[in-house]
Write a protein that holds these residues in place. Structure first.
Motif, short mmCIF file in Angstrom:
data_model
loop_
_atom_site.label_atom_id
_atom_site.label_comp_id
_atom_site.label_asym_id
_atom_site.label_seq_id
_atom_site.Cartn_x
_atom_site.Cartn_y
_atom_site.Cartn_z
N TRP A 113 -20.77 -1.36 20.05
CA TRP A 113 -19.51 -1.19 19.33
C TRP A 113 -18.47 -2.11 19.95
CZ3 TRP A 113 -19.11 1.76 15.03
CH2 TRP A 113 -20.09 2.74 14.80
N LYS A 114 -17.84 -2.92 19.13
CA LYS A 114 -16.79 -3.82 19.59
C LYS A 114 -15.56 -3.64 18.70
CE LYS A 114 -18.99 -5.79 22.97
NZ LYS A 114 -18.54 -5.66 24.37
N PRO A 115 -14.38 -4.05 19.18
CA PRO A 115 -13.17 -3.86 18.36
C PRO A 115 -13.25 -4.50 16.98
CG PRO A 115 -12.57 -4.40 20.63
CD PRO A 115 -14.05 -4.56 20.53
N LYS A 116 -13.96 -5.62 16.86
CA LYS A 116 -14.03 -6.30 15.57
C LYS A 116 -15.27 -5.91 14.77
CE LYS A 116 -11.46 -10.38 17.09
NZ LYS A 116 -11.48 -11.86 17.22
N GLY A 117 -16.08 -4.99 15.28
CA GLY A 117 -17.28 -4.57 14.57
C GLY A 117 -18.46 -4.46 15.52
N ARG A 118 -19.63 -4.27 14.97
CA ARG A 118 -20.83 -4.13 15.78
C ARG A 118 -21.53 -5.47 15.92
NH1 ARG A 118 -24.00 1.39 15.00
NH2 ARG A 118 -24.33 0.88 17.19
N ILE A 119 -21.99 -5.73 17.12
CA ILE A 119 -22.68 -7.01 17.39
C ILE A 119 -23.94 -6.74 18.20
CG2 ILE A 119 -20.51 -8.31 17.36
CD1 ILE A 119 -20.69 -8.42 20.42
N TRP A 120 -24.90 -7.68 18.09
CA TRP A 120 -26.11 -7.64 18.92
C TRP A 120 -25.81 -8.30 20.26
CZ3 TRP A 120 -29.85 -4.55 17.60
CH2 TRP A 120 -30.10 -4.27 16.26
N SER A 121 -26.09 -7.59 21.32
CA SER A 121 -25.85 -8.12 22.66
C SER A 121 -27.19 -8.27 23.38
CB SER A 121 -24.94 -7.18 23.46
OG SER A 121 -24.80 -7.62 24.79
N PRO A 122 -27.55 -9.49 23.79
CA PRO A 122 -28.85 -9.69 24.46
C PRO A 122 -28.86 -9.06 25.85
CG PRO A 122 -27.56 -11.71 24.50
CD PRO A 122 -26.80 -10.75 23.64
N LEU A 123 -29.98 -8.42 26.18
CA LEU A 123 -30.13 -7.78 27.48
C LEU A 123 -31.11 -8.54 28.38
CD1 LEU A 123 -30.40 -4.02 26.41
CD2 LEU A 123 -28.40 -5.24 27.28
N GLY A 124 -32.02 -9.30 27.81
CA GLY A 124 -33.04 -10.01 28.58
C GLY A 124 -34.29 -10.13 27.74
N HIS A 125 -35.38 -10.43 28.41
CA HIS A 125 -36.64 -10.56 27.69
C HIS A 125 -37.78 -10.07 28.57
CE1 HIS A 125 -36.37 -14.29 30.03
NE2 HIS A 125 -37.71 -14.23 30.06
N ILE A 126 -38.89 -9.80 27.90
CA ILE A 126 -40.09 -9.32 28.58
C ILE A 126 -41.22 -10.31 28.30
CG2 ILE A 126 -41.77 -7.44 28.76
CD1 ILE A 126 -39.65 -5.56 27.78
N THR A 127 -41.95 -10.65 29.34
CA THR A 127 -43.08 -11.55 29.18
C THR A 127 -44.20 -11.14 30.11
OG1 THR A 127 -43.84 -13.84 29.35
CG2 THR A 127 -42.10 -13.15 30.88
N ASN A 128 -45.42 -11.36 29.70
CA ASN A 128 -46.57 -11.07 30.56
C ASN A 128 -47.20 -12.35 31.12
OD1 ASN A 128 -47.68 -12.13 28.29
ND2 ASN A 128 -49.08 -10.42 27.87
#
Length: 559
Positions: A113-128
């Motif tokens: 949730w952001k003041p201007k709306g909802r946005i996707w926020s990257p957290l990282g990635h998973i790799t094997n």
């Protein structure tokens, strides 16, 4: 595991209805965790979240899935933000990269949730690849730490002087002050929400007929998220609402205006003694006058032969006036000639001095000190008192108590309550003002809680309180039935109570340690001495009548 959306929707509905009945926050936070695989399915995320949002509005009090569910979506095509129309707080997405050969990289993002709306926020990635698992930049569901996430709650409100006071606003919006505003501001800071105050259209607290009306009706119909005014908990309300932890403990009390024993100024002069004292005094005076006449005439007749001047015994009227002048501290023209008569006369003087002193002292005390008259001390006496009318506020817990009473006293009280009620009162605010006016006029008794009476005493003086024989009543905030907000608010309210914040908020607006009210002594006017004026006018009238009779007698003798 579900492969069809229809089956998922039905199972989700059943799970929500069953879980809401338990109404335990720890269960809600652990139970609603969903993992959704959307490989090869178009608009998977938006369609599933739309189903969850709709069911949350229909069965979840608009907050069960929104705040307590967690959703993790696995997909190959990340959805556009324009495709996501949901108010669910906790959504994360894992997207598998297709452009890198011989590698399986999954990028993790969370919806914030952001003041201007909802946005996707990257957290990282998973790799094997080569067994490397880098750490995330943040938690997978960060919104769980922000409680209600700035949600705007709808709170039903109505003016209740000991808790909420309505004030005028320049832009026409509803503004309330006192304890309720400070309390909801504190709860809003802790639970991370804002609020909007909404008044019931009929301006009433709420009564149960076929459905609940007024403020409670808005809560029952989910038009508001909770009531901003605490209500007493009883059996019927507990079947229709969920309640938070207790805010106040209120004792059932009867309040009425203090009555003065010397309100009847017409009988002020004769109200000093009981009627038995006046009867004994008059009999004593008659006995002394008769004995005085006999003693004087007997002794005077015995000495008429030896005396130098013949003694003429005083007339009967002179003997009577001699006895009457003594209480008035007046002397007599004819004093006793013998010892026995003087002893009797002196005894009469001593008797009159004592009686007059007691009468004068009591008269001064009655005029200068207001003596309270207690009309009743028990509920039985109140029910049988014909002078007092009884008031109970509509929709209160005490109305339900006496309306369904089975004992004779409760039935009498309810009959008197129905006879007192006015059909012209439109809403609860007018009813409160009407009852206060009746209380100040006297001979009205209001059955209500001690919390309400505490506030009344700040604006109405000379009130007397009496305990009912019923147990305490507990006041708390009503929520829609099975609302998860009830337990969420209860946890914070318990902390505010344990920390002394609730008591501090009350003391901020009201002084709970009030001094006993001592009425100012008013000056004595003519109305306080009505009986004195009546006595004076009666004496003058009687004297004029005697004078007229004497003039008529003299006229008849001369003619």
């Amino acid at each position: 595991m579900f492969f069809q959306r229809h089956t998922f929707e039905q199972s989700l509905t059943a799970l929500m209805e069953e879980t809401l009945k338990k109404n335990r926050i720890n269960i809600l936070r652990k139970l609603f965790n969903f993992v959704v695989f959307c490989d090869g399915i178009d608009n998977c995320l938006s369609s599933i979240t739309d189903i969850a949002s709709r069911k949350d509005k229909e069965h979840g009090q608009r907050m069960l899935l929104r705040h307590f569910s967690k959703w993790l979506f696995f997909t190959v095509d990340p959805p556009l933000l324009s495709e996501v129309h949901t108010d669910l707080d906790n959504i994360a997405i894992a997207v598998k990269e297709k452009c890198i050969p011989r590698s399986s990289i999954v990028k993790i993002s969370t919806l914030l949730w952001k003041p201007k709306g909802r946005i996707w926020s990257p957290l990282g990635h998973i790799t094997n690849n080569r067994d490397i698992w880098p750490e995330f930049e943040g938690p997978l569901f960060p919104n769980t730490a922000y409680m209600l996430n700035g949600r705007k709650l709808k709170i039903g409100i109505l003016e209740w002087e000991q808790f909420c006071m309505k004030t005028a606003s320049a832009n026409g919006s509803i503004v309330y002050t006192h304890v309720c505003k400070d309390l909801f501001d504190s709860l809003g800071d802790y639970l991370n929400f804002t609020y909007e105050l909404i008044e019931p259209p009929d301006q009433s607290w709420g009564e149960l007929k076929e459905t609940w009306s007024g403020l409670l009706g808005m809560v029952e119909r989910n038009e508001v998220d909770l009531s901003g005014i605490p209500f007493g908990i009883n059996l019927k309300r507990s079947k229709s609402f969920a309640f938070s932890s207790v805010l106040y403990k209120s004792e059932c009390e009867v309040v009425h205006r203090k009555l003065s024993a010397n309100d009847n100024h017409w009988t002020l002069l004769v109200s000093v003694f009981k009627w038995e004292v006046y009867v004994c005094g008059l009999l004593t005076m008659a006995w002394c006058i008769g004995l005085y006449i006999l003693l004087e005439r007997y002794r005077i007749g015995e000495h008429t032969e030896t005396a130098k001047f013949p003694a003429c015994p005083p007339s009967t009227s002179n003997h009577v006036m001699a006895a009457v002048r003594v209480p008035l501290f007046q002397g007599s023209l004819h004093l006793p000639r013998n010892i026995s008569g003087r002893i009797l006369y002196a005894s009469w003087w001593i008797f009159c001095i004592t009686i007059v002193a007691v009468y004068t002292g009591n008269l001064v005390a009655i005029i200068s000190v207001v003596k309270e008259k207690i009309p009743f001390t028990t509920m039985d006496q109140l029910a049988g008192n014909e002078d007092f009318k009884i008031i109970i506020r509509k929709g209160s817990s005490y109305e339900e108590m006496y309306k369904n009473a089975n004992d004779s006293v409760g039935k009498k009280i309810w009959t008197k309550v129905l006879a007192t009620r006015s059909a012209n009162i439109r809403n609860s605010l007018d009813e409160d003002r009407h009852y206060k006016m009746l209380l100040q006029s006297g001979y009205y008794a209001l059955i209500t809680g001690s919390v309400t009476i505490d506030n009344m005493e700040t604006s109405i003086n000379n009130l007397r309180r009496m305990k009912c024989r019923t147990g305490p009543n507990y006041l708390s905030l009503p929520f829609p039935l099975n609302s998860p907000l009830a337990e969420l608010f209860s946890d914070k309210l318990i902390r505010l109570y344990d920390n002394g914040v609730l008591e501090a908020l009350t003391q901020k607006w009201y002084n709970t340690q009030r001094e006993e009210y001592v009425p100012a002594r008013t000056k004595i006017d003519i109305s306080n001495l009505r009986s004195v004026w009546v006595m004076c006018v009666s004496g003058i009238t009687f004297a004029c009548v005697i004078l007229g009779l004497e003039c008529f007698r003299n006229y008849c003798i001369k003619s």
